[in-house]
Design a protein around this motif. Structure first.
Motif, PDB file in Angstrom:
ATOM      1  N   ASP A   1      41.873  31.045  52.287  1.00  0.00           N
ATOM      2  CA  ASP A   1      40.637  30.282  52.498  1.00  0.00           C
ATOM      3  C   ASP A   1      39.485  31.252  52.217  1.00  0.00           C
ATOM      4  O   ASP A   1      39.292  32.230  52.943  1.00  0.00           O
ATOM      5  CB  ASP A   1      40.614  29.789  53.950  1.00  0.00           C
ATOM      6  N   LEU A   2      38.752  30.973  51.151  1.00  0.00           N
ATOM      7  CA  LEU A   2      37.705  31.924  50.736  1.00  0.00           C
ATOM      8  C   LEU A   2      36.603  32.059  51.772  1.00  0.00           C
ATOM      9  O   LEU A   2      35.860  33.040  51.771  1.00  0.00           O
ATOM     10  CB  LEU A   2      37.103  31.481  49.396  1.00  0.00           C
ATOM     11  N   ASP A   3      36.502  31.079  52.654  1.00  0.00           N
ATOM     12  CA  ASP A   3      35.457  31.137  53.676  1.00  0.00           C
ATOM     13  C   ASP A   3      35.997  31.599  55.026  1.00  0.00           C
ATOM     14  O   ASP A   3      35.264  31.654  56.018  1.00  0.00           O
ATOM     15  CB  ASP A   3      34.791  29.766  53.810  1.00  0.00           C
ATOM     16  N   GLY A   4      37.284  31.900  55.062  1.00  0.00           N
ATOM     17  CA  GLY A   4      37.901  32.346  56.306  1.00  0.00           C
ATOM     18  C   GLY A   4      37.926  33.863  56.365  1.00  0.00           C
ATOM     19  O   GLY A   4      37.421  34.537  55.465  1.00  0.00           O
ATOM     20  N   PRO A   5      38.519  34.420  57.424  1.00  0.00           N
ATOM     21  CA  PRO A   5      38.627  35.878  57.526  1.00  0.00           C
ATOM     22  C   PRO A   5      39.538  36.423  56.423  1.00  0.00           C
ATOM     23  O   PRO A   5      40.450  35.737  55.974  1.00  0.00           O
ATOM     24  CB  PRO A   5      39.241  36.099  58.913  1.00  0.00           C
ATOM     25  N   GLU A   6      39.262  37.641  56.017  1.00  0.00           N
ATOM     26  CA  GLU A   6      40.032  38.261  54.934  1.00  0.00           C
ATOM     27  C   GLU A   6      41.486  38.451  55.356  1.00  0.00           C
ATOM     28  O   GLU A   6      41.759  39.093  56.366  1.00  0.00           O
ATOM     29  CB  GLU A   6      39.408  39.616  54.626  1.00  0.00           C
ATOM     30  N   GLU A   7      42.433  37.894  54.590  1.00  0.00           N
ATOM     31  CA  GLU A   7      43.846  37.985  54.975  1.00  0.00           C
ATOM     32  C   GLU A   7      44.544  39.164  54.311  1.00  0.00           C
ATOM     33  O   GLU A   7      45.557  39.646  54.790  1.00  0.00           O
ATOM     34  CB  GLU A   7      44.580  36.704  54.581  1.00  0.00           C
ATOM     35  N   ILE A   8      44.006  39.578  53.180  1.00  0.00           N
ATOM     36  CA  ILE A   8      44.636  40.671  52.440  1.00  0.00           C
ATOM     37  C   ILE A   8      43.598  41.782  52.295  1.00  0.00           C
ATOM     38  O   ILE A   8      42.466  41.515  51.891  1.00  0.00           O
ATOM     39  CB  ILE A   8      45.107  40.196  51.044  1.00  0.00           C
ATOM     40  N   ALA A   9      43.992  42.995  52.630  1.00  0.00           N
ATOM     41  CA  ALA A   9      43.057  44.125  52.512  1.00  0.00           C
ATOM     42  C   ALA A   9      42.550  44.198  51.072  1.00  0.00           C
ATOM     43  O   ALA A   9      43.343  44.069  50.135  1.00  0.00           O
ATOM     44  CB  ALA A   9      43.769  45.415  52.896  1.00  0.00           C
ATOM     45  N   PRO A  10      41.256  44.416  50.873  1.00  0.00           N
ATOM     46  CA  PRO A  10      40.684  44.385  49.519  1.00  0.00           C
ATOM     47  C   PRO A  10      41.420  45.282  48.531  1.00  0.00           C
ATOM     48  O   PRO A  10      41.611  44.909  47.379  1.00  0.00           O
ATOM     49  CB  PRO A  10      39.246  44.872  49.729  1.00  0.00           C
ATOM     50  N   GLU A  11      41.870  46.454  49.008  1.00  0.00           N
ATOM     51  CA  GLU A  11      42.521  47.360  48.066  1.00  0.00           C
ATOM     52  C   GLU A  11      43.894  46.841  47.599  1.00  0.00           C
ATOM     53  O   GLU A  11      44.431  47.289  46.595  1.00  0.00           O
ATOM     54  CB  GLU A  11      42.640  48.783  48.642  1.00  0.00           C
ATOM     55  N   ASN A  12      44.454  45.892  48.367  1.00  0.00           N
ATOM     56  CA  ASN A  12      45.740  45.311  47.972  1.00  0.00           C
ATOM     57  C   ASN A  12      45.611  43.913  47.386  1.00  0.00           C
ATOM     58  O   ASN A  12      46.597  43.302  47.011  1.00  0.00           O
ATOM     59  CB  ASN A  12      46.686  45.245  49.179  1.00  0.00           C
ATOM     60  N   SER A  13      44.394  43.390  47.357  1.00  0.00           N
ATOM     61  CA  SER A  13      44.208  42.005  46.914  1.00  0.00           C
ATOM     62  C   SER A  13      44.049  41.953  45.398  1.00  0.00           C
ATOM     63  O   SER A  13      43.137  42.553  44.824  1.00  0.00           O
ATOM     64  CB  SER A  13      42.958  41.433  47.600  1.00  0.00           C
ATOM     65  N   LEU A  14      44.929  41.225  44.762  1.00  0.00           N
ATOM     66  CA  LEU A  14      44.836  41.084  43.307  1.00  0.00           C
ATOM     67  C   LEU A  14      43.488  40.476  42.937  1.00  0.00           C
ATOM     68  O   LEU A  14      42.863  40.857  41.946  1.00  0.00           O
ATOM     69  CB  LEU A  14      45.975  40.191  42.797  1.00  0.00           C
ATOM     70  N   ARG A  15      43.038  39.550  43.741  1.00  0.00           N
ATOM     71  CA  ARG A  15      41.777  38.874  43.496  1.00  0.00           C
ATOM     72  C   ARG A  15      40.603  39.859  43.513  1.00  0.00           C
ATOM     73  O   ARG A  15      39.839  39.936  42.558  1.00  0.00           O
ATOM     74  CB  ARG A  15      41.616  37.835  44.610  1.00  0.00           C
ATOM     75  N   HIS A  16      40.549  40.654  44.574  1.00  0.00           N
ATOM     76  CA  HIS A  16      39.483  41.637  44.671  1.00  0.00           C
ATOM     77  C   HIS A  16      39.522  42.640  43.518  1.00  0.00           C
ATOM     78  O   HIS A  16      38.509  42.954  42.916  1.00  0.00           O
ATOM     79  CB  HIS A  16      39.593  42.414  45.993  1.00  0.00           C
ATOM     80  N   ARG A  17      40.696  43.124  43.279  1.00  0.00           N
ATOM     81  CA  ARG A  17      40.824  44.180  42.276  1.00  0.00           C
ATOM     82  C   ARG A  17      40.516  43.666  40.876  1.00  0.00           C
ATOM     83  O   ARG A  17      39.911  44.366  40.074  1.00  0.00           O
ATOM     84  CB  ARG A  17      42.210  44.811  42.355  1.00  0.00           C
ATOM     85  N   SER A  18      40.924  42.435  40.603  1.00  0.00           N
ATOM     86  CA  SER A  18      40.646  41.929  39.256  1.00  0.00           C
ATOM     87  C   SER A  18      39.168  41.579  39.099  1.00  0.00           C
ATOM     88  O   SER A  18      38.587  41.798  38.042  1.00  0.00           O
ATOM     89  CB  SER A  18      41.548  40.742  38.923  1.00  0.00           C
ATOM     90  N   MET A  19      38.551  41.102  40.171  1.00  0.00           N
ATOM     91  CA  MET A  19      37.106  40.805  40.106  1.00  0.00           C
ATOM     92  C   MET A  19      36.318  42.090  39.852  1.00  0.00           C
ATOM     93  O   MET A  19      35.371  42.112  39.071  1.00  0.00           O
ATOM     94  CB  MET A  19      36.630  40.186  41.422  1.00  0.00           C
ATOM     95  N   GLU A  20      36.775  43.133  40.527  1.00  0.00           N
ATOM     96  CA  GLU A  20      36.131  44.434  40.354  1.00  0.00           C
ATOM     97  C   GLU A  20      36.200  44.877  38.898  1.00  0.00           C
ATOM     98  O   GLU A  20      35.215  45.298  38.289  1.00  0.00           O
ATOM     99  CB  GLU A  20      36.903  45.451  41.197  1.00  0.00           C
ATOM    100  N   MET A  21      37.416  44.724  38.354  1.00  0.00           N
ATOM    101  CA  MET A  21      37.638  45.136  36.976  1.00  0.00           C
ATOM    102  C   MET A  21      36.774  44.307  36.025  1.00  0.00           C
ATOM    103  O   MET A  21      36.173  44.827  35.093  1.00  0.00           O
ATOM    104  CB  MET A  21      39.118  44.932  36.647  1.00  0.00           C
ATOM    105  N   LEU A  22      36.716  43.014  36.285  1.00  0.00           N
ATOM    106  CA  LEU A  22      35.940  42.127  35.409  1.00  0.00           C
ATOM    107  C   LEU A  22      34.448  42.440  35.487  1.00  0.00           C
ATOM    108  O   LEU A  22      33.750  42.438  34.479  1.00  0.00           O
ATOM    109  CB  LEU A  22      36.177  40.662  35.798  1.00  0.00           C
ATOM    110  N   SER A  23      34.002  42.731  36.716  1.00  0.00           N
ATOM    111  CA  SER A  23      32.565  42.981  36.867  1.00  0.00           C
ATOM    112  C   SER A  23      32.165  44.255  36.119  1.00  0.00           C
ATOM    113  O   SER A  23      31.074  44.367  35.596  1.00  0.00           O
ATOM    114  CB  SER A  23      32.181  43.055  38.341  1.00  0.00           C
ATOM    115  N   LYS A  24      33.120  45.208  36.023  1.00  0.00           N
ATOM    116  CA  LYS A  24      32.847  46.431  35.270  1.00  0.00           C
ATOM    117  C   LYS A  24      32.737  46.128  33.775  1.00  0.00           C
ATOM    118  O   LYS A  24      31.977  46.760  33.056  1.00  0.00           O
ATOM    119  CB  LYS A  24      33.960  47.454  35.503  1.00  0.00           C
ATOM    120  N   GLN A  25      33.536  45.174  33.339  1.00  0.00           N
ATOM    121  CA  GLN A  25      33.530  44.840  31.908  1.00  0.00           C
ATOM    122  C   GLN A  25      32.246  44.113  31.511  1.00  0.00           C
ATOM    123  O   GLN A  25      31.804  44.188  30.382  1.00  0.00           O
ATOM    124  CB  GLN A  25      34.734  43.951  31.564  1.00  0.00           C
ATOM    125  N   VAL A  26      31.688  43.338  32.480  1.00  0.00           N
ATOM    126  CA  VAL A  26      30.530  42.506  32.145  1.00  0.00           C
ATOM    127  C   VAL A  26      29.313  43.352  32.030  1.00  0.00           C
ATOM    128  O   VAL A  26      28.794  44.185  32.114  1.00  0.00           O
ATOM    129  CB  VAL A  26      30.303  41.413  33.201  1.00  0.00           C
TER     130      VAL A  26
END
Lengths: 173, 711
Positions: free
Chosen positions: A148-173
């Motif tokens: 739930d994107l509006d709920g508490p974080e369930e996966i630590a950011p460093e282990n979250s594929l979502r977080h890590r890929s967003m980070e990577m994408l934001s670097k590319q942009v």
């Protein structure tokens, strides 16, 4: 009540066993001879100096908040499900132009034997009925989660594929 | 898309779609698991599976393999009717016949062979899964022979034999309570996710893990506090060295040894041969790491050790290596104590549920007089002594040579000739038989060699008893319509017992009546279990109290844990060693010509034996038979990922895809078994087997590798 969901992977828990991929095939009656699986796993290794690091990935539609495929589709086949915010589709008007696949940073959209787009729809109808997406239900290590994107974080950011890929994408942009 | 269409497409169980969820069981892998399935069913057809949340053991889980049940049950090559061969053996040309015709022919042929050559001229061969085995064993006995044997002639039993020799019965790790887990060849992420979940819970609670494995597996990545990366088949040398280090440093439980261990002095003297001077040369593991492992053992309050079916036993020194591993538990006083290795017995069809049924008594109630040796008994006397059944590893030889007496017919249930080393020898031998029947779900290569083929159904199409750790029992109900005219294996045995007039009233009474008689002391009936619908705790289950067995005295000649086996010592004619002695695991091929070690033991998460290779969903995970080799060897041979390469031995060669990986040590190559088009067992030597158990040495064959020249 409407929610904003996505499917995320805890990369520290994944072992690329493929249970998610097979559950997805079963749920979606996938003919693997004709259509690329909606979900794929990757067992990877990288040599760094003397050591080797091993990593695992299970990848399907990331159900992006601002999904570029939606904007990319000239036939307005892809939309957000109002109840779950999962990225769903109705390909009645699909012209098979592959614009969605070009727009997707993960290369997710595939195409069936009729040339029309197919991909993970987050099992949104199951979610409407209180069931988990097939892959999430199947994951034996609890690595795949419907979050739930509006709920508490369930996966630590460093282990979250979502977080890590967003980070990577934001670097590319 | 309208709402109903959407519901149907998403397979939502509800009145509008008519989809129902039915509980059933997965029998694709070992009966040690038998996970619960929630089957989505409409009009008797399976639409989807998922884990059964109501199941007390699998708790909603299913693995990669189990999730493919729909592809498995409806595989294209399911056999739909009984078949009679019309072409040559192996050609695969059959005509459909009725069950009545099939039964008549089997009955007439087997009875005629028995009348002419004696009951021992027929061998009864059970493949996988194990659910019907007590019935097939009893059937063979009632027919008049001990020539019943199974796939367990090459899987798991050697470990149990090691335990029976040492402690008189099997034992299981008490992982939930241990301080340190010795994970010999422990990779549950691929072979048993329930064990992986249990290990993760234990790790979170503070349990330390030493993983002993030639490969860097996900278990090494996720769980190992220490990884001992030995060469395949050298576990015995490593365990003996660990035993020696523990003894030399006084890190052993002297009181326990004095009270409960037999042969300590002899063991200690022998283990002293494995030490700082040679352990790295023998096993590849540096002495400093052995010492580190022993320090972890010293510092642990309780140690348990992984039991395994294949990786340790699948060597020519397999059972001895297994004994050397169990010796560590005796030295540290970890046997029959909480957090250690707890003695146990099978409840039913190799399931360990913590209560006892009358299965064993039932399946052996009609044992014939033991006049002629069973197949393999003379060659593997310890095997027959502990198992009282044929060792199928010797079947091909006996058919071929006709000694000590000829075998004229084989009645197989799920028999797969490819499971044996140098399997062409068995295939050829089968061609010599007067009569060969095989029952299976699928028209396998083995079925194609049979005179008659019988279609059996899957676990989703029948009802059966399951038992689970913690004292649970369950009686499943068929969840879907049967495919074709298939019957369950046990129904076939019952029908044949009646047709052949074997005079066995119990077999004639059928499965449910038989189960009721096995459950006599358990305090529950089939009817009650059926009514419960889900696994329930049996009324007379009492958790085992650690220490009970030691207090009673063990079922060994000395009554103690035997590091020196008095059973083996009492039979010098067997030519076996009473101590867990070590020998090199490799075969006699010339190392200059065959410089690599071929190991078919590394598992894939999407395969078990050959039974899933033709399930398209799973095959898509790795479509081509692929060998994993070290990056170093790949470089030296000019091999890149996806290249065609040959694996070869003096027996022949197979062509496979190359997958270089740091997960594999230099000098070793892993290749999975059971592919018809790249059959690794054909490369092995049929006589490269363990003289103790008879188990083939699948995991250490000298081989060559080369890049396949482009045609």
């Amino acid at each position: 009540m409407s929610k904003r969901y996505a499917i995320d992977l805890d990369v520290s828990k994944c072992v690329s066993c493929g249970a998610c991929a097979v559950a997805c095939m079963d749920q979606n009656d996938l003919n693997v001879k004709q259509t690329r699986p909606f979900r794929n796993v990757f067992d990877m290794e990288r040599q760094e100096g003397e050591g080797t690091t091993y990593s695992h990935l299970s990848l399907a539609c990331m159900h992006c908040v601002d999904a570029p495929c939606i904007v990319g589709c000239p036939s307005a086949c892809i939309q957000k499900d109002p109840e779950t915010n999962l990225t769903v589709f109705d390909t009645t008007n699909c012209i098979g132009c592959h614009s969605c696949a070009m727009a997707c940073p993960y290369g997710v959209p595939g195409f069936g034997p009729d040339g029309k787009m197919v991909k993970c729809d987050g099992c949104y109808v199951r979610v409407h009925h209180g069931l988990k997406p097939a892959c999430v239900k199947a994951c034996p290590t609890g690595a795949l989660r419907l979050i739930d994107l509006d709920g508490p974080e369930e996966i630590a950011p460093e282990n979250s594929l979502r977080h890590r890929s967003m980070e990577m994408l934001s670097k590319q942009v | 898309m309208d709402r109903l269409e959407e519901l149907i497409r998403a397979k939502i169980p509800c009145p509008e779609t008519g989809i129902e969820v039915k509980h059933t069981v997965c029998a694709i892998c070992s009966p040690a698991y038998n996970c619960g399935i929630n089957a989505y069913v409409k009009d008797g057809k399976l639409l989807k599976v998922e884990g059964m949340d109501e199941h007390p053991r699998s708790r909603g889980g299913l693995c990669t393999k189990g999730l493919s049940n729909r592809g498995y049950v409806y595989r294209e090559d399911r056999i739909l009717t009984p078949l009679r061969r019309v072409g040559e053996r192996g050609e695969g040309r059959f005509e459909p016949i009725t069950w009545d015709e099939a039964y008549k022919e089997i009955s007439d042929r087997l009875l005629a062979i028995r009348a002419r050559d004696g009951a021992d001229a027929v061998a009864f061969f059970g493949g996988y899964n194990k659910w019907y085995r007590p019935w097939l064993r009893r059937f063979a006995h009632s027919f008049g022979t001990f020539n019943y044997g199974t796939e367990s002639s090459t899987c798991m039993t050697a470990g149990w034999m090691a335990w029976k020799v040492a402690a008189g019965q099997l034992a299981r790790p008490d992982m939930a309570h241990c301080d340190l887990y010795l994970g010999w060849a422990f990779n549950p992420y691929y072979s048993g996710y329930l064990n992986a979940q249990a290990a993760e819970r234990a790790k979170a609670a503070g349990t330390k893990f030493i993983v002993i494995d030639p490969k860097i597996t996900p278990t090494v990545e996720k769980l190992a506090d220490l990884h001992l990366r030995l060469y395949p088949g050298t576990d015995g040398a490593l365990a003996l060295c660990m035993g020696n280090v523990l003894i030399q440093n006084g890190w052993i439980d002297k009181d326990f040894i004095r009270a409960h261990v037999h042969g300590f002095e002899e063991y200690a003297a022998y283990a002293a041969n494995f030490n700082e001077s040679n352990v790295e040369r023998l096993t590849g593991v540096p002495y400093a790491q052995v010492l580190r492992a022993c320090e972890m053992i010293r510092d642990a309050k309780s140690i348990s050790s992984h039991e395994n079916s294949a990786p340790i036993p699948h060597h020519k020194n397999g059972m001895q290596n297994y004994r050397a591993i169990t010796a560590l538990l005796a030295l540290t006083g970890s046997f029959d104590k909480q957090g250690g290795q707890l003695p146990t017995r099978h409840t039913f069809t190799h399931q360990i549920a913590g209560f006892e049924t009358r299965e064993e008594e039932w399946m052996d109630a009609t044992q014939p007089e033991h006049i002629r040796p069973a197949v393999g008994e003379e060659r593997f006397p310890l095997w027959f002594h502990t198992e009282r059944e044929m060792q199928v590893v010797d079947l091909a030889r006996q058919i071929d040579e006709g000694t000590p007496y000829p075998i004229k017919a084989v009645f197989g249930m799920g028999m797969n000739f490819r499971m044996l080393p140098e399997d062409g020898y068995l295939a050829k031998a089968l061609g010599k038989l007067d009569f060969f029947v095989n029952a299976d779900l699928f028209l396998t290569d083995t079925c194609k060699m049979a005179d008659l083929v019988l279609p059996v159904c899957s676990s989703l199409e029948r009802g059966e008893l399951e038992t689970y750790p913690g004292g649970y029992a369950w009686f499943t109900q068929p969840a879907i319509d049967r495919v074709g005219e298939s019957k369950s294996d046990v129904e076939i045995l019952r029908d044949l017992a009646v047709r052949m007039d074997l005079g066995d009233q119990e077999l004639a009474a059928g499965y449910e009546a038989n189960i009721d008689s096995m459950l006599t002391d358990v305090g529950v009936t089939v009817e009650e279990l059926k009514k419960a619908g889900v696994p329930v705790k049996v009324p007379r289950f009492r958790p085992y109290q650690p220490g009970t067995r030691l207090a009673q005295g063990l079922d060994t000649p000395s009554g103690k844990f035997e590091l020196y086996s008095e059973l083996i010592a009492a039979h010098p004619e067997w030519g076996l060693d009473p101590l867990p002695t070590y020998c090199d695991p490799l075969d006699g091929a010339d190392p200059a010509q065959y410089p690599f070690v071929l190991c078919s033991g590394g598992r894939l998460p999407h395969a078990i034996h050959s039974r899933l290779h033709k399930v398209e969903w799973l095959r898509a995970m790795q479509p081509e038979p692929t060998a994993q080799l070290s990056v170093e060897d790949a470089q030296a041979l000019g091999l890149k990922a996806g290249d065609d390469m040959e694996l070869y031995t003096p027996r022949g060669s197979i062509t496979v895809k190359a997958k270089p990986s740091h997960r594999v040590q230099k000098g070793v190559v892993f290749f999975y078994h059971g592919y018809s088009e790249a059959d690794v067992n054909a490369l092995m030597d049929k006589d490269h087997v363990d003289p103790y158990s008879g188990f083939p040495a699948y995991n250490a064959t000298r081989c060559g590798m080369r890049k396949k020249a482009k045609p």
